[in-house]
Write a protein that holds these residues in place. Structure first.
Motif, short mmCIF file in Angstrom:
data_model
loop_
_atom_site.label_atom_id
_atom_site.label_comp_id
_atom_site.label_asym_id
_atom_site.label_seq_id
_atom_site.Cartn_x
_atom_site.Cartn_y
_atom_site.Cartn_z
N LEU A 103 41.96 46.84 41.60
CA LEU A 103 41.46 46.34 42.97
C LEU A 103 41.75 47.10 44.46
O LEU A 103 43.07 47.23 44.76
CB LEU A 103 41.11 44.75 43.17
CG LEU A 103 40.70 43.88 43.01
CD1 LEU A 103 40.68 42.30 43.56
CD2 LEU A 103 38.63 44.33 42.81
N GLY A 104 41.36 48.02 44.95
CA GLY A 104 41.97 48.87 46.02
C GLY A 104 42.86 47.53 47.24
O GLY A 104 41.69 47.00 47.46
N ALA A 105 43.52 47.66 48.60
CA ALA A 105 44.21 47.21 49.04
C ALA A 105 43.04 46.94 50.69
O ALA A 105 42.99 45.41 50.51
CB ALA A 105 45.13 48.43 50.20
N ASP A 106 41.64 47.40 51.02
CA ASP A 106 40.62 46.96 51.79
C ASP A 106 39.60 46.02 50.87
O ASP A 106 39.72 44.64 51.46
CB ASP A 106 39.60 48.03 51.39
CG ASP A 106 40.48 49.34 52.57
OD1 ASP A 106 41.21 49.26 53.38
OD2 ASP A 106 39.48 50.12 52.49
N THR A 107 39.81 45.79 49.67
CA THR A 107 39.30 44.70 48.43
C THR A 107 40.55 43.73 49.04
O THR A 107 39.84 42.00 48.91
CB THR A 107 38.94 44.99 47.76
OG1 THR A 107 38.14 46.30 46.79
CG2 THR A 107 38.27 43.40 46.88
#
Length: 161
Positions: A103-107
């Motif tokens: 998962l990305g940092a925003d998620t």
């Protein structure tokens, strides 16, 4: 919403129905679809397609229980964009770590404070019945005393939370 038709799914949906919660089952893999048949709303579609529907926006709880890392990544990415206050991920901590690495940092930021991984009460449940009981008991604790719009995917107003 319960995303995935694993062996725990029918038991989670049955207990949720007995508690008066409206449920959504999301599964498009043919051999797993029958396990979500008892949901109030059955959506035979992909995970990403579910999050494009208005149903996703109405859920207070989203459970990623697909027994598939890629599908669970999609479920968490989709859940992160909703207002669901309870997002659960099935599996042990090692699997959680594998999913979270994708998962990305925003998620990650969007799920902060909402993600329960492993989902359920922390008592090392084994087998479908114990896991389903653990998951539903945790949801019951989280939503105790709430009615209608704040219960997982809404409650049946005739039956309470």
């Amino acid at each position: 919403a319960l995303i995935g038709g694993g062996p725990e799914a029918p038991l989670v949906l049955q207990m949720a129905a007995e508690l008066g919660w409206r449920t959504i089952g999301v599964e498009n893999r043919p051999r797993w679809m029958a396990r979500v048949d008892q949901a109030d709303i059955v959506l035979p579609m992909s995970v990403d397609a579910f999050f494009a529907t208005p149903h996703a926006a109405r859920c207070a709880a989203i459970l990623a229980m697909s027994h598939n890392v890629e599908r669970d990544v999609l479920a968490l990415e989709g859940a992160a964009a909703t207002a669901a206050r309870y997002v659960g991920l099935l599996g042990p901590r090692s699997r959680r770590d594998d999913v979270l690495r994708l998962l990305g940092a925003d998620t990650h930021a969007a799920l902060h404070g909402r993600l329960r991984a492993p989902v359920g009460l922390p008592f090392a449940a084994r087998g479908p019945a114990a896991i389903a009981t653990s998951v539903v008991a945790h949801l019951l604790m989280e939503f105790a005393g709430e009615r209608d719009r704040d219960a997982p995917c809404g409650a049946d107003p005739r039956r309470g939370p």
